[in-house]
Write a protein that holds these residues in place. Structure first.
Motif, mmCIF file in Angstrom:
data_model
loop_
_atom_site.group_PDB
_atom_site.id
_atom_site.type_symbol
_atom_site.label_atom_id
_atom_site.label_comp_id
_atom_site.label_asym_id
_atom_site.label_seq_id
_atom_site.Cartn_x
_atom_site.Cartn_y
_atom_site.Cartn_z
ATOM 1 N N ARG A 14 0.842 -1.200 0.000
ATOM 2 C CA ARG A 14 0.000 0.000 0.000
ATOM 3 C C ARG A 14 0.877 1.250 0.000
ATOM 4 O O ARG A 14 0.573 2.234 -0.675
ATOM 5 C CB ARG A 14 -0.948 -0.006 1.220
ATOM 6 C CG ARG A 14 -2.053 -1.052 1.097
ATOM 7 C CD ARG A 14 -3.195 -0.789 2.071
ATOM 8 N NE ARG A 14 -2.791 -0.770 3.462
ATOM 9 C CZ ARG A 14 -2.701 -1.850 4.241
ATOM 10 N NH1 ARG A 14 -2.990 -3.046 3.746
ATOM 11 N NH2 ARG A 14 -2.340 -1.739 5.506
ATOM 12 N N GLN A 15 2.001 1.160 0.714
ATOM 13 C CA GLN A 15 2.913 2.300 0.761
ATOM 14 C C GLN A 15 3.544 2.531 -0.618
ATOM 15 O O GLN A 15 3.735 3.675 -1.044
ATOM 16 C CB GLN A 15 3.999 2.019 1.797
ATOM 17 C CG GLN A 15 4.451 3.252 2.566
ATOM 18 C CD GLN A 15 5.467 2.892 3.640
ATOM 19 O OE1 GLN A 15 5.272 1.903 4.354
ATOM 20 N NE2 GLN A 15 6.534 3.668 3.751
ATOM 21 N N ASP A 18 1.133 4.414 -2.609
ATOM 22 C CA ASP A 18 1.126 5.821 -2.193
ATOM 23 C C ASP A 18 2.310 6.571 -2.807
ATOM 24 O O ASP A 18 2.170 7.710 -3.254
ATOM 25 C CB ASP A 18 1.199 5.922 -0.660
ATOM 26 C CG ASP A 18 -0.156 5.671 0.011
ATOM 27 O OD1 ASP A 18 -1.185 6.005 -0.607
ATOM 28 O OD2 ASP A 18 -0.180 5.144 1.136
ATOM 29 N N LYS A 21 1.923 7.280 -6.431
ATOM 30 C CA LYS A 21 0.940 8.323 -6.697
ATOM 31 C C LYS A 21 1.671 9.642 -6.955
ATOM 32 O O LYS A 21 1.249 10.444 -7.793
ATOM 33 C CB LYS A 21 0.006 8.479 -5.501
ATOM 34 C CG LYS A 21 -1.210 9.316 -5.823
ATOM 35 C CD LYS A 21 -1.820 9.922 -4.588
ATOM 36 C CE LYS A 21 -2.706 11.081 -4.976
ATOM 37 N NZ LYS A 21 -3.051 11.923 -3.822
ATOM 38 N N GLU A 22 2.758 9.856 -6.230
ATOM 39 C CA GLU A 22 3.527 11.102 -6.367
ATOM 40 C C GLU A 22 4.301 11.136 -7.681
ATOM 41 O O GLU A 22 4.325 12.142 -8.375
ATOM 42 C CB GLU A 22 4.502 11.246 -5.186
ATOM 43 C CG GLU A 22 3.841 11.210 -3.804
ATOM 44 C CD GLU A 22 2.708 12.224 -3.653
ATOM 45 O OE1 GLU A 22 2.854 13.340 -4.165
ATOM 46 O OE2 GLU A 22 1.668 11.875 -3.048
ATOM 47 N N TRP B 78 -9.015 6.278 1.391
ATOM 48 C CA TRP B 78 -7.674 5.944 0.921
ATOM 49 C C TRP B 78 -7.684 5.656 -0.580
ATOM 50 O O TRP B 78 -6.839 6.170 -1.323
ATOM 51 C CB TRP B 78 -7.099 4.750 1.688
ATOM 52 C CG TRP B 78 -5.723 4.390 1.237
ATOM 53 C CD1 TRP B 78 -4.571 5.063 1.512
ATOM 54 C CD2 TRP B 78 -5.358 3.287 0.402
ATOM 55 N NE1 TRP B 78 -3.505 4.448 0.902
ATOM 56 C CE2 TRP B 78 -3.961 3.355 0.215
ATOM 57 C CE3 TRP B 78 -6.068 2.244 -0.199
ATOM 58 C CZ2 TRP B 78 -3.264 2.423 -0.551
ATOM 59 C CZ3 TRP B 78 -5.380 1.318 -0.965
ATOM 60 C CH2 TRP B 78 -4.000 1.407 -1.137
ATOM 61 N N GLN B 81 -8.358 8.858 -2.599
ATOM 62 C CA GLN B 81 -7.167 9.713 -2.569
ATOM 63 C C GLN B 81 -6.121 9.179 -3.554
ATOM 64 O O GLN B 81 -5.447 9.944 -4.242
ATOM 65 C CB GLN B 81 -6.623 9.752 -1.127
ATOM 66 C CG GLN B 81 -5.140 10.097 -0.979
ATOM 67 C CD GLN B 81 -4.267 8.837 -0.955
ATOM 68 O OE1 GLN B 81 -4.688 7.792 -0.446
ATOM 69 N NE2 GLN B 81 -3.064 8.927 -1.494
ATOM 70 N N LEU B 82 -6.001 7.867 -3.611
ATOM 71 C CA LEU B 82 -5.030 7.234 -4.512
ATOM 72 C C LEU B 82 -5.424 7.466 -5.967
ATOM 73 O O LEU B 82 -4.580 7.624 -6.844
ATOM 74 C CB LEU B 82 -5.000 5.731 -4.235
ATOM 75 C CG LEU B 82 -3.734 4.979 -4.608
ATOM 76 C CD1 LEU B 82 -2.572 5.463 -3.783
ATOM 77 C CD2 LEU B 82 -3.940 3.488 -4.403
#
Lengths: 87, 87
Positions: A14-15, A18, A21-22, B78, B81-82
């Motif tokens: 999940r990290q 995340d 996403k950036e 979550w 947001q993703l």
DNA sequence: TAGTTATTTAGACAAATATCTAAATATTAT
DNA sequence: ATAATATTTAGATATTTGTCTAAATAACTA
């Protein structure tokens, strides 16, 4: 659906999502941000890829990973349907 | 978050949630709909309860389970947001 | 009180999972 | 051609997970 939930059922994965996403990142770049061996991260990336959550593109000696959220629609729909009262 | 994804990462448990969407049910009533032993279903229900996805109320010799979807907000947020592009 | 019903707890076991190190593959640079 | 870099594949291992049967607990019923 199963593969999807399986892929999401791990904090490291999940990290990774995340992070992606950036910005898109190479396997090594991702691995550098964890205290986990590169082979382990490689395995996590493979599971994410199998679930369709990331797309990998080889560029020279690097493999670049990017986020693909379209497959999450299925999960989203299921959760929303569950949330809609029926009683 | 972890407990939640863990609870959702099993087809039997997701099916139980789908069933509880239709109506509240006792542990035995739920178990009767699966080809899985009652203790196993009891264990699944325990995991769902730990995650806050179901609420159990004892009524006489029965234990009635009902769906609680409020905890899914976290997951929903979550995922959304993703999904929102950042690039 | 004794028996029946509903459910959980305890303990065992096989399968799945996350992790590691070592080795293999592929690409770039000298 | 050789060495260095990036990543994966292979194989091993410890932990977690889903399942089972047997036993325990609790609440009705005759």
């Amino acid at each position: 659906m199963n593969t999807l939930f399986k892929a999401l059922n791990d904090p490291t994965r999940r990290q990774i999502l995340d992070m992606l996403k950036e910005k898109d990142m190479s396997a090594g770049e991702i691995a550098d941000r964890f205290n986990i061996s590169k082979p382990s991260i490689s395995h996590h990336l493979d599971l994410l890829r199998q679930a369709g959550l990331v797309i990998s593109v080889k560029e020279g000696q690097f493999i670049n990973y990017s986020l693909n959220t379209t497959v999450l629609d299925e999960v989203l729909t299921w959760i929303v349907q569950l949330t809609q009262t029926n009683k």
